[in-house]
Each structure stands twice: as C-alpha cells, then as structure tokens.
Enzyme design. Structure first.
Site, mmCIF file in Angstrom:
data_model
loop_
_atom_site.group_PDB
_atom_site.id
_atom_site.type_symbol
_atom_site.label_atom_id
_atom_site.label_comp_id
_atom_site.label_asym_id
_atom_site.label_seq_id
_atom_site.Cartn_x
_atom_site.Cartn_y
_atom_site.Cartn_z
ATOM 1 N N PHE A 21 60.632 15.946 23.584
ATOM 2 C CA PHE A 21 61.605 15.012 24.141
ATOM 3 C C PHE A 21 61.812 13.802 23.239
ATOM 4 O O PHE A 21 62.942 13.393 22.970
ATOM 5 C CB PHE A 21 61.156 14.556 25.532
ATOM 6 C CG PHE A 21 61.342 15.581 26.599
ATOM 7 C CD1 PHE A 21 62.605 15.878 27.076
ATOM 8 C CD2 PHE A 21 60.257 16.267 27.127
ATOM 9 C CE1 PHE A 21 62.797 16.834 28.059
ATOM 10 C CE2 PHE A 21 60.431 17.231 28.119
ATOM 11 C CZ PHE A 21 61.702 17.509 28.577
ATOM 12 N N GLU A 181 51.260 22.386 40.817
ATOM 13 C CA GLU A 181 52.380 23.326 40.737
ATOM 14 C C GLU A 181 51.898 24.735 40.406
ATOM 15 O O GLU A 181 52.386 25.721 40.967
ATOM 16 C CB GLU A 181 53.389 22.824 39.703
ATOM 17 C CG GLU A 181 54.109 21.559 40.162
ATOM 18 C CD GLU A 181 54.933 20.894 39.075
ATOM 19 O OE1 GLU A 181 55.878 20.152 39.431
ATOM 20 O OE2 GLU A 181 54.643 21.098 37.887
ATOM 21 N N GLN A 331 60.034 11.065 30.507
ATOM 22 C CA GLN A 331 60.903 9.881 30.471
ATOM 23 C C GLN A 331 60.389 8.817 29.506
ATOM 24 O O GLN A 331 61.183 8.130 28.852
ATOM 25 C CB GLN A 331 61.039 9.288 31.872
ATOM 26 C CG GLN A 331 62.198 9.856 32.666
ATOM 27 C CD GLN A 331 63.527 9.642 31.975
ATOM 28 O OE1 GLN A 331 63.815 8.591 31.412
ATOM 29 N NE2 GLN A 331 64.366 10.661 31.997
#
Length: 490
Positions: A21, A181, A331
């Site tokens: 990212f 998850e 982020q």
C-alpha cells in the site's frame, strides 16, 4: 555480478522500495510530478493483505487480491517496475542494490521511499514456521489452503478416531483481526461449506481453537467489541483460549503454557500463526547508517515528517516506520506514502514544505463470519450485519481494479449467500514446496543461466556458457539431471 542501472535521464530520480500500500500509493501520487519513479518489488504483484485469509479458505483467488504491479502502473509513463529483493541501501552514495535470481542491480536515487513492509514474527522461534505458516504472503495463503482442505481429505482416509480428531483440529494462534477472521472462516468451512462433501467423516465435528496470550480478543478494538467478537466466535463453535502462550510447535501438535503455569498439548496437524509482526531487515540497515532508533519489532523511528535524521531525502512509511504508536494497518501506509510523495513534489517544484505528518484514523473492522463483523469508526461502534456491510464496502473500495472488484463480488455472493467456495484447488507442492526449499540448505541459490554476451564483463556463472550453474547446491542435481538422479522430475 553487479549490473549498474543505465538510465541517464537527468530528472529527479525517486526510488520506491515495496509494492504494498505505501509503495504503490506513493508511486501513483507522483504520476504528474516532474520526476522519474523506479518501484522495486520483491514480488510482481501488489498484495491486498487484509484478504489473504479468504484466499486461504477458498473464497477468493490470489489474482483478485494481488493484481500485477505492472498492470496497475502501465499507464503511468514516469514509473517503471523492477523485480528483486533489496539487499543494500547506501545512504551516502544514494544507491539501492537489489537481487533477482542471481542478478544484482544498483539503482541511484535522489529521493527514496522505503515501504518494504513487515513479515511474520515468531518471537524468536522461527522454527515454528515449518509447522504453523503465517499470513503475510500469497505463498502463505496457498500453503494454508492446501493444509486446511488437505486435513479434511486425510481425515477421510484416517484409520483411527484419534487420527481423525488430530486432522480435524485446527489451531489459530493470535486473536487479532487476522486470527479472528481466520478462525471464523475455518469454522464456517467445516460446519457449513463441507458438511455434505464427505462420507466417512462429519466435518461439523471439527474443532477450531483460537489461542492468544493476551487477555482479550481484538485488543485494539476495545473491551466491548472484543467481548462481542468472542461471543460470536463461540456461537460458531470456536474454542477461544486466552492467557495461553505457545511454547512449542511440531508436525502433529502444539504445546501451550497457561497463566497458572499449567502445560497443555493440543493434538493438531493444521496450525495457523497470526500473532506478531517483524519489520523488514532494511530498517536496521537504515538505522545503522543514519543513527535512527528502531523498536522491538524492527521498525525505524522516523521524524515527524517521516524522514530520517540527517537525511531529508529518505522517507520510511507503512509497517516499517515507528511514529506516535501508529498501528501497522493499510491506512497508515497509504497516508504515509501519499504524504512522502507530496513532500517530494513540493521539493522538486520549490514550494514550501507541508506540515508534519498527521494520521487520520478511518476506523478498524474485522469480520467474524458471514453477516457478522465488528467495526470501530471514530467514536461509533458497530456489530453484526451493519458492521459486516461496512466491512464489505470498505474492502471493496480498496481492491485494485474494476475487474477484480466485480469478480470479488461474485465470489462473495457464492460464499456468503450460498455454501460454495470458488477456490478449492490444492496441490502437494503448495504444502511442501517451501519446506523442501529450506531443506536444500543455504547453498541453494536459484540463478537463471546467462551467456557471456549477456554480461557486461563477458563472464558467466559456471565453467562455460553451456554449463552455467542452475543454482543447486553441491550434491543436489540440476533440474535437467533429475531423472538420472532417480527422483521425479516436476
């Protein structure tokens, strides 16, 4: 053999290390800048790491969460992509050296963005990795897919109840978002997706155990959401054991030490490691050369503008940087990468520098099962179906490429509305290849054969161009000699 870069363009040269990212978004931010960008990645793809667990459990294909970096950047004329693992950064000479299959390349820079990310940490017990793969790469996810589905296949063949139980007990270490998850999806896989597929075993009797030494599930989400997540996991049949420290892992089980000092062995063939991260070793290189500090996870302590002491041309972003205790999430990497790119553009244009880096927290989310998730956005907290819809929307936005978004939506519909899993193909190579490579030892160094005319100095690796080394260590036959050596070829 070192091959220097030959680009003689005199524009400002920006080198970006890492195609995650931080690296990808900083490169894209520089699209209209008067600079040349070289992105060096250890893989040919950009990995959307938060969805790796869905590759491991057969929901998505690796291509949907890992598009080709070259394809993503193919219209950005001022950017080029080089494949290789960065082995050296010389901050005085302003060069980056990277290697790929025996070929070494040196690339100079005027500005450097280091976004090499982080790998799995086993807290000093790296030998655990052989029996409990992490969740940081496509290789990890494909190996785990083979181990998870393969455990059910072997349980169908098992000859004793004890063997069946060992094969149908899945242990996930780490109760952060990835662990939660993963545990939830394995439980759904066993109790819902596979319940009609076998004849000798009842997959609904599979055990899924989630371990963590921490006192709470999803500690970063706060006590309320953590308790909600724990309750939902237990409703799915997941055994949540907190205050449990893993002290040993082998091929057939895992040993745990509880808070009261009691030791317990859990018989399990398939283990998943989702606890702890360790920053790229490039962080220590940079710290040694610049005097910057590093934290326990190997992250570099950066200045408020994300640069290093005495080196305003070097930016460290994402999982490699340590600043204001920011979490290692997508982020932070995205915003840090874009900040670094903007700083470079301002310097090249002669504009005033921007203010120090300030992170805008857009919230944290984790799925537990289909139609159930937890989300924290600012002061607002959501659970259940609403949080799950938020999770779907946010993750869909950050998947790169329209085609990948559409296919991801289709696969989600198959898995969440129906019972199917679109990606259930597994092979023995997925499970055993990495262990086999490690067994070859440190002498194994794959290298593509090259002729004398391919090298600037006219030399080849090996005795002559017809017998250039295959990279096999002494005593290990090259691929072409495999059949003669009595081992299967391919």
């Amino acid at each position: 053999m070192t091959q220097p870069a030959t680009d003689t363009n005199r524009r400002h040269q920006v080198v970006v290390i890492g195609s995650g990212f931080g690296g990808l978004f900083s490169t894209q931010k520089l699209k209209r800048a008067d600079v040349d960008v070289t992105l060096i990645g250890s893989t040919t793809h950009h990995l959307f790491q938060p969805l790796l667990y869905q590759v491991a459990t057969g929901i998505l294909s690796e291509g949907e969460i890992a598009p080709s970096t070259r394809e993503v950047l193919n219209r950005q004329q001022n950017a080029k992509v080089l494949l290789g693992v960065v082995t050296d950064i010389d901050v005085d000479a302003r060069t980056v050296t990277h290697q790929s299959v025996g070929r070494s390349t040196v690339t100079p820079y005027d500005s450097l963005i280091v976004a090499a990310g982080a790998g799995q940490s086993y807290f000093g017990n790296d030998h655990f990795a052989r029996h409990a793969p992490g969740m940081k790469s496509i290789d990890d996810a494909l190996e785990l897919r083979g181990r998870i589905f393969g455990s059910f296949e072997l349980a169908e063949l098992a000859s004793t109840p004890a063997e069946v139980e060992r094969l149908m007990t899945f242990v996930v270490v780490g109760a952060g978002p990835t662990g939660v998850e993963m545990a939830g999806q394995i439980a759904e896989l066993a109790h819902r997706t596979l319940k009609r597929d076998f004849r000798r075993i009842d997959t609904k009797r599979a055990r899924v155990i989630l371990l963590d030494f921490a006192p709470q599930v999803l500690g970063a989400f706060g006590e309320k959401l953590g308790d909600k997540a724990k309750k939902r996991l237990e409703e799915l049949g997941v055994e949540v054991r907190l205050g449990a420290k893993v002290v040993d892992v082998d091929s057939t089980g895992i040993e745990v030490q509880h808070e009261d000092g009691r030791h317990e062995r859990i018989e399990s063939v398939c283990k998943v490691w989702a606890a702890g991260v360790q920053a790229s070793p490039l962080g220590k290189q940079l710290a040694d050369q610049t005097g910057a500090g590093i934290d326990r996870a190997g992250r570099v302590e950066v200045l408020p503008d994300l640069t290093l002491p005495g080196h305003p041309e070097i930016y460290v972003v994402g999982d490699m940087m340590s600043l204001d205790r920011l979490p290692g999430v997508a982020q932070v990497a995205i915003q840090g990468g874009e900040y670094a790119a903007e700083a470079i553009m301002r310097r090249v244009d002669g504009r005033e520098p921007q203010k120090t880096f300030s992170y805008f927290d857009k919230g944290s989310m984790a799925t537990i099962s289909r139609f159930s998730a937890v989300a924290s956005v600012g002061k607002a907290q959501f659970t259940g179906f609403i949080a799950w819809v938020l999770w779907l929307a946010v993750h869909l936005v950050y998947i790169i490429g329209f085609k990948n978004r559409i296919t991801t939506l289709l696969h989600w519909a198959i898995s969440f509305l129906g019972r199917g899993r679109a990606e259930r193909v597994v092979t023995e190579q997925q499970v055993f290849a990495r262990s086999a490579i490690k067994d070859l030892g440190p002498g194994y160094n794959p290298e593509l054969p090259r002729l004398a005319k391919d090298r600037p100095d006219g030399q080849v690796t090996g005795s002559d161009p017809q017998h250039a080394t295959s990279g096999a260590p002494e005593g290990v036959p090259a691929d072409g000699d495999a059949q003669r050596a009595g081992r299967p070829n391919g």
